[in-house]
Scaffold this motif. Structure first.
Motif, PDB file in Angstrom:
ATOM      1  N   ALA A 315      -7.716  19.227  -2.454  1.00 25.20           N
ATOM      2  CA  ALA A 315      -8.470  17.995  -2.758  1.00 25.20           C
ATOM      3  C   ALA A 315      -7.664  16.977  -2.915  1.00 25.20           C
ATOM      4  O   ALA A 315      -7.959  15.712  -2.296  1.00 25.20           O
ATOM      5  CB  ALA A 315      -9.411  18.317  -3.882  1.00 25.20           C
ATOM      6  N   VAL A 319      -8.104  13.428  -0.515  1.00 28.36           N
ATOM      7  CA  VAL A 319      -8.601  12.168  -1.140  1.00 28.36           C
ATOM      8  C   VAL A 319      -7.280  11.254  -1.241  1.00 28.36           C
ATOM      9  O   VAL A 319      -7.540   9.905  -0.861  1.00 28.36           O
ATOM     10  CB  VAL A 319      -8.982  12.581  -2.411  1.00 28.36           C
ATOM     11  CG1 VAL A 319      -9.051  11.153  -3.188  1.00 28.36           C
ATOM     12  CG2 VAL A 319     -10.412  13.173  -2.551  1.00 28.36           C
ATOM     13  N   ARG A 320      -6.111  11.806  -1.665  1.00 30.09           N
ATOM     14  CA  ARG A 320      -4.850  10.872  -1.826  1.00 30.09           C
ATOM     15  C   ARG A 320      -3.773  11.079  -0.798  1.00 30.09           C
ATOM     16  O   ARG A 320      -2.933  10.292  -0.896  1.00 30.09           O
ATOM     17  CB  ARG A 320      -4.432  11.102  -3.304  1.00 30.09           C
ATOM     18  CG  ARG A 320      -5.502  10.761  -4.224  1.00 30.09           C
ATOM     19  CD  ARG A 320      -4.823  10.898  -5.782  1.00 30.09           C
ATOM     20  NE  ARG A 320      -5.841  10.614  -6.681  1.00 30.09           N
ATOM     21  CZ  ARG A 320      -5.397  10.496  -8.117  1.00 30.09           C
ATOM     22  NH1 ARG A 320      -4.221  10.936  -8.579  1.00 30.09           N
ATOM     23  NH2 ARG A 320      -6.215  10.208  -8.886  1.00 30.09           N
TER      24      ARG A 320
END
Length: 452
Positions: A315, A319-320
């Motif tokens: 994740a 996302v980052r």
């Protein structure tokens, strides 16, 4: 399995295959050859299940477990290279040098720091030459004794001496487990879930991992707690923590069954004795920083065979666009602290319930950890002997999938196999929870039910 085990010569065949498989893994199978390694381990595990279900008397099966360990006496660990660091630390101690003080790379770059005290050939074999040692005092003492017997001429004598300590530790673990089982009126054959498990034999005796010493002192602590000897229990728990620091997490779970006053005495004794055991190694701020830095790296850099953490990592990439281990790793460990606090306040508080809470608390810790080596699971196998769950048995088989990582020099994990490992474990946990709820429902209705 019980029907199969009752066939003529089934137990004899099972024990023969068990010895053959363990010997093949220890002496003739390289870590890189995963298919061959896993095949022999599967044979050993199937033999373990067959023997555990056999009609042979317990004492004969314990002899099978002892012989399997003795067969590995002369084997050089092939599935782990940690023993190079063990001997390195021991050589430093024998020369009067604190192993927490210097990095191995510092000594290799500046041999004058240790003179001829250490075998420089060990440096090239170590897997963590740029990290300070994290092995606690009891482990360090074993390292020093083993290195002293070796005399710097050969590694095999040091390995044999360390293995002798592991054999004694396993015998102690089985001894205290049997006393606990008989005290609570539980089947003594449950001890075979630990004693005969090939993961325990291979990882603790074969690969010299100090979970074996930790488990011996921990089971001793549990026995003395049940017997009401809190001072002896505190001494054993302190030595367990000084072998591997993990058992310190169980201390809060002893609060309710001991009561406030006895718990304060017990906890004070554990912490005080632990401090005394660590004192000779950590007498100044610099050494404490070294140890703290190494422990911090464990949560913020290393990753292997994880489950929940890998989902967070993926994740984070989505996302980052970077690895979130530096923040997520430590936060997941804090959730374990929260769960242990919950276990300490809620639920039943008799000793058998506490053993189950220990098993579940340690499981949560591993489920959320960034790194789960196969030998970590042996701690669960020690507790499962005393608890009404069996998923660690499945995990002790499935965790061997992680050795597929070593098929290449780059140590690339096969995430499909990691997923399969944890799917198997979580599926069994879910099934056992349903069984447990059904058993509780039957008890409430006044019907007889059995659970393992």
């Amino acid at each position: 399995l019980q029907l199969l085990a009752r066939l003529p010569f089934a137990s004899l065949a099972g024990s023969s295959i068990f010895f053959l498989a363990m010997g093949q893994i220890a002496y003739f199978t390289e870590r890189q050859n995963f298919e061959w390694l896993f095949g022999w381990y599967t044979a050993a595990f199937a033999s373990f299940l067959l023997l555990a279900s056999s009609p042979w008397p317990l004492k004969y099966l314990l002899w099978v477990a002892a012989i399997a360990r003795l067969l590995l006496l002369l084997a050089v660990p092939g599935l782990s290279d940690d023993y190079f660091r063990f001997i390195w630390d021991g050589q430093l101690l024998n020369a009067g040098i604190n192993p927490f003080l210097y990095l191995p790379s510092e000594i290799a770059d500046n041999p004058a720091l240790a003179g001829n005290a250490v075998d420089q050939r060990l440096f090239g074999q170590m897997n963590s030459p740029d990290y300070h040692t994290i092995y606690p005092p009891v482990a360090q003492l074993v390292f020093a004794v083993s290195a002293w017997f070796a005399g710097g001429k050969s590694l095999l004598p040091a390995i044999i001496v360390m293995r002798f300590f592991m054999l004694v530790a396993d015998a102690g673990s089985v001894y205290f487990m049997l006393k606990l089982l008989r005290h609570f009126g539980l089947p003594a054959r449950r001890v075979l879930l630990f004693a005969l498990n090939p993961l325990v034999v291979q990882e603790l005796v074969g690969n010299l991992h100090f979970e074996g010493v930790m488990i011996a002192f921990l089971t001793g602590c549990l026995w003395w707690l049940v017997s009401g000897r809190i001072w002896l229990a505190a001494l054993f728990l302190a030595f367990s923590v000084a072998s591997k620091m993990l058992p310190l997490m169980f201390l809060p779970l002893c609060w309710q069954p001991l009561g406030n006053r006895r718990f304060v005495l017990f906890a004070s004794a554990v912490l005080g004795l632990t401090a005394l055991l660590f004192a000779p190694f950590l007498l100044n701020e610099q050494l404490l920083r070294h140890l703290g830095g190494s422990v911090g790296l464990y949560f913020q850099k290393f990753e292997f065979n994880a489950s929940v953490y890998y989902l967070f990592r993926q994740a984070g990439y989505m996302v980052r666009d970077f690895n979130v281990i530096q923040t997520v790793g430590s936060r997941l460990s804090l959730f374990t602290v929260y769960m242990l606090a919950v276990f300490s306040f809620f639920g039943r508080h008799h000793w058998q319930a506490v053993f189950t809470k220990m098993l579940l608390g340690l499981s949560v810790y591993f489920f959320l950890a960034t790194i789960v080596h196969p030998w970590y699971v042996t701690g669960l196998l020690a507790l499962v002997v005393l608890a009404p769950f069996r998923y660690p048995i499945v995990w002790s088989f499935a965790t061997f999938f992680s050795y597929s990582t070593y098929r290449t020099a780059a140590y690339t994990e096969n995430l499909w196999l990691v997923s399969l490992e944890y799917l198997m474990v979580y599926a069994v946990i879910f099934a056992e929870i349903l069984i447990c709820k059904k058993a509780q429902h039957l008890r409430q209705k006044g019907q007889n039910s059995t659970f393992y």
